[in-house]
Design a protein around this motif. Structure first.
Motif, short mmCIF file in Angstrom:
data_model
loop_
_atom_site.label_atom_id
_atom_site.label_comp_id
_atom_site.label_asym_id
_atom_site.label_seq_id
_atom_site.Cartn_x
_atom_site.Cartn_y
_atom_site.Cartn_z
N ALA A 1 28.16 -3.11 2.47
CA ALA A 1 29.64 -2.82 3.20
C ALA A 1 30.37 -1.43 2.72
CB ALA A 1 30.58 -4.21 2.51
N TRP A 2 30.11 -1.05 1.66
CA TRP A 2 30.48 0.18 1.55
C TRP A 2 29.83 1.28 2.41
CZ3 TRP A 2 28.28 4.99 0.27
CH2 TRP A 2 29.29 6.15 -0.05
N VAL A 3 28.47 1.34 2.68
CA VAL A 3 27.88 2.27 3.41
C VAL A 3 28.56 1.95 4.98
CG1 VAL A 3 25.73 2.86 4.50
CG2 VAL A 3 25.94 2.10 2.32
N ALA A 4 28.74 0.80 5.20
CA ALA A 4 29.51 0.61 6.83
C ALA A 4 30.79 1.15 6.72
CB ALA A 4 29.50 -0.82 6.85
N ASP A 5 31.73 0.95 5.90
CA ASP A 5 33.01 1.65 5.72
C ASP A 5 32.70 2.94 5.64
OD1 ASP A 5 35.92 1.37 5.47
OD2 ASP A 5 35.28 2.35 3.57
N PHE A 6 31.83 3.68 4.78
CA PHE A 6 31.97 5.17 4.87
C PHE A 6 31.38 5.91 6.03
CE2 PHE A 6 29.06 8.75 2.89
CZ PHE A 6 30.42 9.57 2.75
N THR A 7 30.45 5.04 6.75
CA THR A 7 29.80 5.92 8.16
C THR A 7 30.54 5.15 9.33
OG1 THR A 7 28.09 4.12 8.16
CG2 THR A 7 27.75 6.21 7.05
N GLY A 8 31.40 4.19 9.25
CA GLY A 8 31.95 3.66 10.44
C GLY A 8 30.95 2.80 11.31
N ARG A 9 29.79 2.08 10.57
CA ARG A 9 28.94 1.38 11.15
C ARG A 9 28.86 -0.11 11.10
NH1 ARG A 9 24.53 4.76 13.87
NH2 ARG A 9 25.32 6.86 13.59
N THR A 10 28.18 -0.66 11.67
CA THR A 10 28.19 -2.19 11.37
C THR A 10 26.90 -2.54 10.76
OG1 THR A 10 29.55 -2.41 13.43
CG2 THR A 10 28.52 -4.49 12.73
N PRO A 11 26.78 -3.16 9.94
CA PRO A 11 25.51 -4.05 9.34
C PRO A 11 24.82 -4.83 10.27
CG PRO A 11 27.42 -4.37 7.96
CD PRO A 11 28.10 -3.94 9.25
N ASP A 12 23.59 -4.53 10.33
CA ASP A 12 22.61 -5.22 11.25
C ASP A 12 22.19 -6.45 10.74
OD1 ASP A 12 20.70 -5.88 13.05
OD2 ASP A 12 19.23 -4.03 12.53
N SER A 13 22.66 -7.54 11.31
CA SER A 13 22.25 -8.94 10.99
C SER A 13 20.94 -9.38 11.39
CB SER A 13 23.21 -9.92 11.58
OG SER A 13 23.47 -9.87 13.04
N THR A 14 20.29 -8.70 12.19
CA THR A 14 18.98 -8.89 12.76
C THR A 14 17.82 -8.23 12.04
OG1 THR A 14 18.89 -7.16 14.59
CG2 THR A 14 19.94 -9.17 15.06
#
Length: 281
Positions: A173-186
């Motif tokens: 979640a931190w990486v997602a916020d830092f990079t503006g990306r969405t975690p990959d649920s697949t």
């Protein structure tokens, strides 16, 4: 709060003592394209940058054991050290990491910065704007799936960089916020509890060890080094073919028992301390 824009993985950085052994390994096993070699006298190191399949790596090896590279290996051992991200604007990236309270541990003005892994859930990051001369990935006919040269292991796609932390979900979640990306649920992880972000040319996943004996190596990693980079996994088109090719070079190949999918790992002694794995794409 602003996020940084990741254009691509520049390379995964490895710290190892034996420069010639590492380069011979990648050239022999992967038909790697070593497109840049140079020395860094201020750090007592010799470097090489090379592409294996579609993954890019940089080797840091000591020329003086008492200087920075040699001292780091003496303290922490041979290992995967960091991940370089190419960003569009270094000054903007510096502003963003500063706003977020992330410490900069090293910088070369106009070239790169390194940030503190303790501020990034164990992820030691190098940020740069550079695209290197003669990088085969910049060729107009570069195949981002197959990569370069003969690709004898039939690698297919970029690397999966596995991080270990005490809370994988919080870390991604931190990486997602830092990079503006969405975690990959697949994402098909190297561990059952993996949480990941797919950047297109590479994947970052975080895993948290469970209490089973099969996760002993993950426990050792987090106990010894805290949250940190654990492995690099390269996807292959046919895992049995890859295993035959690896064994043809007298490499010790073992099945990872705790993986949710068939996953092969090489002996750390043969990869100079950097855990290298292979999985079916």
């Amino acid at each position: 709060m602003r996020s940084i824009q990741v254009l691509r993985h520049g390379h995964v950085n490895q710290f190892a003592r034996n420069y010639d052994h590492v380069l011979n390994f990648y050239r022999t096993v992967f038909d790697a394209d070593v497109f840049l070699e140079f020395e860094e006298p201020d750090f007592g190191g010799k470097n090489a940058v090379y592409v294996a399949g579609a993954a890019c790596f940089e080797l840091f090896a000591p020329t003086n054991p008492d200087m920075a590279i040699g001292a780091s290996i003496a303290r922490f051992g041979e290992r995967w050290h960091s991940l370089e991200w190419t960003v569009p604007n270094l000054d903007e990236a510096i502003d963003i990491v500063t706003e977020r309270g992330i410490r900069i541990t090293d910088r070369s003005p106009g070239n790169y910065i390194f940030v503190h892994p303790r501020d990034c859930h164990g992820l030691c990051l190098e940020l740069t704007t550079h695209f290197f001369n003669n990088d085969p990935r910049d060729a107009v006919d570069f195949d981002s799936v197959k990569g370069v040269n003969s690709n004898p292991l039939a690698l297919t796609g970029g690397p999966i960089i596995t991080m270990v932390s005490s809370d994988a979900q919080e870390s991604i979640a931190w990486v997602a916020d830092f990079t503006g990306r969405t975690p990959d649920s697949t994402h098909q992880g190297t561990r059952a509890n993996a949480h990941a972000i797919n950047f297109g040319d590479h994947v970052i996943e975080y895993v948290t060890p469970n209490q089973s004996e099969s996760d002993k190596e993950l426990h050792t990693q987090i106990t010894t080094h805290g949250a940190s980079m654990f492995s690099v996994t390269l996807p292959v088109r046919d895992l049995e073919h890859a295993q035959r090719e690896l064994e043809r070079h007298n490499l010790v190949v073992a099945l990872v028992p705790s993986a949710p999918v068939p996953l092969l790992a090489l002996d750390l002694k043969q990869t100079d301390g950097a855990r290298l794995q292979f999985m079916q794409a």
